[in-house]
Design an enzyme around this catalytic site. Sequence first.
Site, PDB file in Angstrom:
ATOM      1  N   ALA A 128       0.929  -1.009  -0.118  1.00 16.04           N
ATOM      2  CA  ALA A 128       0.063   0.074  -0.154  1.00 16.04           C
ATOM      3  C   ALA A 128       0.960   1.257   0.118  1.00 16.04           C
ATOM      4  CB  ALA A 128      -0.646   0.008   1.230  1.00 16.04           C
ATOM      5  N   ILE A 161      -5.402  -0.336  -4.019  1.00 15.99           N
ATOM      6  CA  ILE A 161      -4.606  -1.457  -3.457  1.00 15.99           C
ATOM      7  C   ILE A 161      -4.794  -2.670  -3.990  1.00 15.99           C
ATOM      8  CG2 ILE A 161      -3.403  -2.115  -1.235  1.00 15.99           C
ATOM      9  CD1 ILE A 161      -2.859   0.756  -2.181  1.00 15.99           C
ATOM     10  N   GLU A 248       9.276  -5.179  -9.885  1.00 15.73           N
ATOM     11  CA  GLU A 248       7.565  -5.109 -10.179  1.00 15.73           C
ATOM     12  C   GLU A 248       7.810  -4.681 -11.606  1.00 15.73           C
ATOM     13  OE1 GLU A 248       5.839  -2.330  -7.515  1.00 15.73           O
ATOM     14  OE2 GLU A 248       4.098  -2.098  -8.825  1.00 15.73           O
ATOM     15  N   ARG A 274     -12.283 -15.875 -40.597  1.00 19.28           N
ATOM     16  CA  ARG A 274     -13.300 -14.676 -40.854  1.00 19.28           C
ATOM     17  C   ARG A 274     -13.154 -14.557 -42.394  1.00 19.28           C
ATOM     18  NH1 ARG A 274     -18.262 -12.858 -39.300  1.00 19.28           N
ATOM     19  NH2 ARG A 274     -18.575 -10.791 -40.135  1.00 19.28           N
ATOM     20  N   GLN A 342      -9.165  -3.855 -33.817  1.00 20.58           N
ATOM     21  CA  GLN A 342      -9.934  -3.384 -35.326  1.00 20.58           C
ATOM     22  C   GLN A 342      -9.837  -4.469 -36.182  1.00 20.58           C
ATOM     23  OE1 GLN A 342     -10.551  -0.400 -35.300  1.00 20.58           O
ATOM     24  NE2 GLN A 342     -11.008  -0.218 -37.678  1.00 20.58           N
TER      25      GLN A 342
HETATM   26  C1  LIG Z   1      -5.498  -1.200 -11.172  1.00 16.65           C
HETATM   27  C2  LIG Z   1      -4.753  -0.421 -10.097  1.00 16.65           C
HETATM   28  C3  LIG Z   1      -4.294  -1.097  -9.251  1.00 16.65           C
HETATM   29  C4  LIG Z   1      -3.203  -0.492  -8.667  1.00 16.65           C
HETATM   30  N1  LIG Z   1      -2.373  -1.354  -7.602  1.00 16.65           N
HETATM   31  C5  LIG Z   1      -1.709  -0.626  -6.575  1.00 16.65           C
HETATM   32  C6  LIG Z   1      -1.120  -1.228  -5.453  1.00 16.65           C
HETATM   33  O1  LIG Z   1      -1.428  -2.584  -5.205  1.00 16.65           O
HETATM   34  N2  LIG Z   1      -0.608  -0.535  -4.483  1.00 16.65           N
HETATM   35  C7  LIG Z   1      -0.424   0.851  -4.656  1.00 16.65           C
HETATM   36  O2  LIG Z   1       0.572   1.292  -3.671  1.00 16.65           O
HETATM   37  N3  LIG Z   1      -0.797   1.374  -5.673  1.00 16.65           N
HETATM   38  C8  LIG Z   1      -1.436   0.855  -6.665  1.00 16.65           C
HETATM   39  N4  LIG Z   1      -2.161   1.297  -7.709  1.00 16.65           N
HETATM   40  C9  LIG Z   1      -1.791   2.862  -7.701  1.00 16.65           C
HETATM   41  C10 LIG Z   1      -0.852   3.251  -8.944  1.00 16.65           C
HETATM   42  O3  LIG Z   1       0.259   2.832  -8.924  1.00 16.65           O
HETATM   43  C11 LIG Z   1      -0.904   4.780  -9.188  1.00 16.65           C
HETATM   44  O4  LIG Z   1      -2.406   4.970  -9.906  1.00 16.65           O
HETATM   45  C12 LIG Z   1       0.148   5.376 -10.085  1.00 16.65           C
HETATM   46  O5  LIG Z   1       1.190   5.324  -9.572  1.00 16.65           O
HETATM   47  C13 LIG Z   1      -0.369   6.691 -10.617  1.00 16.65           C
HETATM   48  O6  LIG Z   1      -0.430   7.442  -9.541  1.00 16.65           O
HETATM   49  P1  LIG Z   1      -1.920   8.546  -9.425  1.00 16.65           P
HETATM   50  O7  LIG Z   1      -3.007   7.552  -9.944  1.00 16.65           O
HETATM   51  O8  LIG Z   1      -1.877   9.054  -7.795  1.00 16.65           O
HETATM   52  O9  LIG Z   1      -1.796   9.430 -10.529  1.00 16.65           O
HETATM   53  P2  LIG Z   1      -0.949  11.122 -10.510  1.00 16.65           P
HETATM   54  O10 LIG Z   1       0.195  10.951  -9.725  1.00 16.65           O
HETATM   55  O11 LIG Z   1      -2.063  11.804  -9.950  1.00 16.65           O
HETATM   56  O12 LIG Z   1      -0.529  11.217 -11.875  1.00 16.65           O
HETATM   57  C14 LIG Z   1      -1.446  11.238 -13.080  1.00 16.65           C
HETATM   58  C15 LIG Z   1      -0.688  11.361 -14.240  1.00 16.65           C
HETATM   59  O13 LIG Z   1       0.011  12.615 -14.184  1.00 16.65           O
HETATM   60  C16 LIG Z   1       1.006  12.537 -15.122  1.00 16.65           C
HETATM   61  N5  LIG Z   1       2.198  12.652 -14.224  1.00 16.65           N
HETATM   62  C17 LIG Z   1       2.477  12.641 -12.824  1.00 16.65           C
HETATM   63  N6  LIG Z   1       3.677  13.038 -12.361  1.00 16.65           N
HETATM   64  C18 LIG Z   1       4.335  13.438 -13.396  1.00 16.65           C
HETATM   65  C19 LIG Z   1       5.742  13.781 -13.894  1.00 16.65           C
HETATM   66  N7  LIG Z   1       6.655  13.711 -12.846  1.00 16.65           N
HETATM   67  N8  LIG Z   1       5.823  13.960 -15.018  1.00 16.65           N
HETATM   68  C20 LIG Z   1       5.115  13.800 -16.358  1.00 16.65           C
HETATM   69  N9  LIG Z   1       3.957  13.395 -15.877  1.00 16.65           N
HETATM   70  C21 LIG Z   1       3.523  13.056 -14.820  1.00 16.65           C
HETATM   71  C22 LIG Z   1       1.114  10.963 -15.429  1.00 16.65           C
HETATM   72  O14 LIG Z   1       0.650  10.945 -16.865  1.00 16.65           O
HETATM   73  C23 LIG Z   1      -0.042  10.384 -14.481  1.00 16.65           C
HETATM   74  O15 LIG Z   1      -0.573   9.072 -15.039  1.00 16.65           O
HETATM   75  C24 LIG Z   1      -2.969   0.781  -8.472  1.00 16.65           C
HETATM   76  C25 LIG Z   1      -3.707   1.691  -9.459  1.00 16.65           C
HETATM   77  C26 LIG Z   1      -4.705   1.047 -10.416  1.00 16.65           C
HETATM   78  C27 LIG Z   1      -5.441   1.646 -11.348  1.00 16.65           C
END
Ligand SMILES: Cc1cc2nc3c(=O)[nH]c(=O)nc-3n(C[C@H](O)[C@H](O)[C@H](O)COP(=O)(O)OP(=O)(O)OC[C@H]3O[C@@H](n4cnc5c(N)ncnc54)[C@H](O)[C@@H]3O)c2cc1C
Length: 383
Positions: A128, A161, A248, A274, A342
């Site tokens: 987490a 998570i 990872e 197809r 597609q």
């Molecule tokens: C299905 C799923 C499973 C997951 N499993 C886990 C897990 O088991 N444990 C865990 O801890 N997390 C988990 N996550 C979380 C995942 O690691 C995060 O969603 C990811 O690291 C992005 O963080 P955020 O969603 O907060 O996006 P944000 O940090 O808000 O970023 C959004 C977007 O902004 C852009 N961005 C951000 N920073 C930068 C930068 N420095 N430069 C350029 N662009 C940038 C990127 O395009 C990014 O996608 C999971 C997420 C999903 C959707």
Amino acid sequence: MSGAIVPSPWMTPELEGFRDAVRRFVGSEVAPHAERFRQQQHVDRALWHKGGEMGILLADIPEQYGGAGGSFAHQAIVFEELAYIGDMAFGIHVHAIVAHYILNQGTEAQKLKYLPRLASGEMVGAIAMSEPGAGSDLKGIRSSAVKTADGYKIDGSKTFISNGYLADLILVVVKTDPAAGARGVSLLLLETKDNPGFRVGRILEKVGQKGQDTCELFFDGAHASLDSVLGGVEGKGFAQLMTELPYERTILGLSGVAAIERALELTIEHTKNRTAFGQALIDMQNTRFVLAEIKTEATVARIFIDRCVEDMLAGRMDTVRASMAKYWISDLQCKVIDQCVQLFGGYGYMLEYPIAQMYVDARVQRIYGGANEIMKEIIARSL
Ligand SMILES: Cc1cc2nc3c(=O)[nH]c(=O)nc-3n(C[C@H](O)[C@H](O)[C@H](O)COP(=O)(O)OP(=O)(O)OC[C@H]3O[C@@H](n4cnc5c(N)ncnc54)[C@H](O)[C@@H]3O)c2cc1C
């Protein structure tokens, strides 16, 4: 599904036998239940026990800690075979990641206490890191752990998570010294059972990967024991994360290559069967060119990831190349699957067709495990 598009140089006759056994296991214990897992939003707990009995949960953890005593190649085969049946529910990936944190960063007592229980499936692992306010920028996490007379009191929340609903052991990223910046971050091993301050929120409704229990977690004075700090010393969390993230990211790349290989195979089969305008789709020049391009890209990706596997086996995989594998392959995976959809026409948009399921399951590969933009930041630092 026949497997790698070109033979992997790290495969051996012994590994072929292991692959056959894993293929039979996922074919009988995972694939037939995929729809039910999606409906209930998680796999059966019994699957974890069966996986433990098969020795596939921690295939590359030493036997002295209850693992199967294999190499990274064994674990890689497990991930490939899950991808070849299109499984995105059985969270062995995250489970194995947690085990590797404990193996490489934990104290001897932590290894002896937790690794055998993770290997048997008695415990399901989760990690987490992400919070509602901090994902890519983990320095911004707000969850905290305060030392008390009998352990740590954890407050805060986490989101997204994986394995969150079933997890018994969660590696939680917290601030043990909020004033110390990155040096104040620690990883705590939290046991979820009989822990009143810990609560699992809802299983999140995702675009794809619906059989995977991705959850919100809440800590309201949750308890972790005094010896729960990974490695026994506070403040090492960030360094531990940086050390372990390549594992990872390499396995995300590996699963991505296997998904590309599967998409190609499914699409060749479909376009051979197809017909339109009096000929098979595969006899049309556009189809042939698109599939020729995909076959080339799949081969390039396979050769690259095989080199990564060899380097993991030799202990010389580095952060930059793991970031390349994660970003480049997940981008390619999404592009290729879109092209395959597609070529399936309307059937490619029907979830009863595996290619459609792959389409919705793939998208998040570019986001989790570190967004691809973050991967490029890491690579760029090496220029
Ligand atoms: C299905 C799923 C499973 C997951 N499993 C886990 C897990 O088991 N444990 C865990 O801890 N997390 C988990 N996550 C979380 C995942 O690691 C995060 O969603 C990811 O690291 C992005 O963080 P955020 O969603 O907060 O996006 P944000 O940090 O808000 O970023 C959004 C977007 O902004 C852009 N961005 C951000 N920073 C930068 C930068 N420095 N430069 C350029 N662009 C940038 C990127 O395009 C990014 O996608 C999971 C997420 C999903 C959707």
